[in-house]
Design an enzyme around this catalytic site. Structure first.
Site, mmCIF file in Angstrom:
data_model
loop_
_atom_site.group_PDB
_atom_site.id
_atom_site.type_symbol
_atom_site.label_atom_id
_atom_site.label_comp_id
_atom_site.label_asym_id
_atom_site.label_seq_id
_atom_site.Cartn_x
_atom_site.Cartn_y
_atom_site.Cartn_z
ATOM 1 C CE LYS A 47 -1.005 -0.083 4.945
ATOM 2 N NZ LYS A 47 -0.310 0.972 5.646
ATOM 3 N NE ARG A 58 -0.156 1.872 13.301
ATOM 4 C CZ ARG A 58 0.424 1.354 12.232
ATOM 5 N NH1 ARG A 58 -0.057 0.241 11.702
ATOM 6 N NH2 ARG A 58 1.470 1.934 11.701
ATOM 7 N NE ARG A 110 11.375 -6.532 3.260
ATOM 8 C CZ ARG A 110 10.444 -5.639 3.632
ATOM 9 N NH1 ARG A 110 10.015 -4.750 2.789
ATOM 10 N NH2 ARG A 110 9.969 -5.637 4.848
ATOM 11 N NE ARG A 169 6.302 -5.696 10.649
ATOM 12 C CZ ARG A 169 6.965 -5.524 9.500
ATOM 13 N NH1 ARG A 169 8.002 -6.291 9.206
ATOM 14 N NH2 ARG A 169 6.588 -4.598 8.656
#
Ligand SMILES: [Zn+2]
Length: 309
Positions: free
Chosen positions: A13, A88, A127, A171
């Site tokens: 996003k 949030r 990653r 997370r």
């Protein structure tokens, strides 16, 4: 356009947000950026935020909302904004709605960039970055030709410690628990639209802009219609008020010209006026009419008209 972007870590996003900023020339507001800017500028909000952070506490919602409100007042936010990373949770969303309502700038769209959890996991844990040239790889989606070696400069690739499976899973769990309910919140408001966050960035962005064009533009049309209807209504009311004022003026004239009995009969029409704001001019008209009557040596009726007010 006033947009909230929703999406899990790794949903992409942030990338979409940057593209939106470029295309629509509206600022993106992320709480992190706002915090840094306020702290750097040494504003009251910045000081409060810094005190909280220095004490190892979370920055309170009212500080964050204050920062957003201050940011909205800047000229570049005149035609809208993209909120990223806030709200949030539901209480934050409610506070945000309340603040934007006070400003007369309600949200128009909550855009969810939706990506399946297994894809998010691979994106985040896969990653790898080159410590020398900064090239970015992903062992699942864009692996280097040789494992752990940069294609461009041959240096060793590194794996950030917070990209390990456990941390990433945590997370995502936090996101699911706190932010996912927002999806229902905005859905209930009829403001939620979802775009699949997989595939080419440009293709996702095309879908994003299609949603914006269909969601916000027609909405703007409707708002425009509502506003012009309201304007017509106001004009009508104003015309009516003017007509009333003229009638009152005429009545006052009649009052000064005619004997007192007639003035009394006219009185009820003049009475309710002081209750309405728009009626004020009528009062003035009556007042004006009264002194005018004086030179005409009909001082008695004029006095009567005054009393009537
Ligand atoms: Zn490299």
């Amino acid at each position: 356009m006033r947009i909230v972007l929703l999406g899990a870590p790794g949903s992409g996003k942030g990338t979409q947000s940057k593209l939106l900023v470029e295309k629509y020339k509206i600022p993106q507001m992320s709480t992190g950026d706002l915090l840094r800017a306020e702290v750097a500028a040494g504003t009251d909000l910045g000081k409060r935020a810094k005190a909280a952070m220095d004490a190892g506490q979370l920055v309170t919602d009212d500080v964050v909302l204050g920062m957003i409100q201050a940011r909205l007042a800047k000229p570049d936010a005149k035609s809208g904004f993209i909120l990223d990373g806030f709200p949030r949770n539901i209480p934050q969303a409610q506070s945000l709605d309340a603040m934007l309502a006070r400003l007369g700038q309600p949200l128009q769209l909550a855009l969810l960039v939706d990506v399946d959890t297994d894809v998010l996991l691979k994106r985040l844990t896969g990653r790898r970055t080159c410590g020398s040239c900064g090239a970015i790889y992903n062992i699942y989606f864009s692996a280097p030709k040789t494992a752990n070696k940069c294609d461009k400069c041959g240096s060793a690739l590194t794996h950030r410690s917070d990209d390990n499976e456990q941390t990433v899973a945590n997370r995502l769990k936090v996101y699911q628990q706190q932010t996912a309910p927002l999806v229902n919140y905005y859905k209930a408001q009829g403001k939620l639209r979802t775009v699949r966050g997989v595939g080419a960035v440009s293709a996702i962005f095309k879908n994003v802009t299609d949603i914006i064009e269909s969601q916000i533009r027609p909405l703007a049309d409707v708002m425009g219609k509502i506003e012009s209807a309201a304007a017509r209504q106001a004009a009508k009311a104003k015309a009516a008020a003017v007509a009333k004022a003229a009638a009152a003026k005429a009545a006052a004239k009649v009052a000064k010209a005619a004997p007192s009995a007639k003035a009394k009969a006219v009185a009820p029409a003049a009475k309710p006026k002081p209750l309405e704001k728009k009626a004020m001019p009528k009062k003035a008209a009556v007042k004006k009419a009264a002194p005018k009557a004086k030179p005409k040596k009909t001082s008695k009726p004029a006095a009567k008209a005054k009393k009537v007010k």
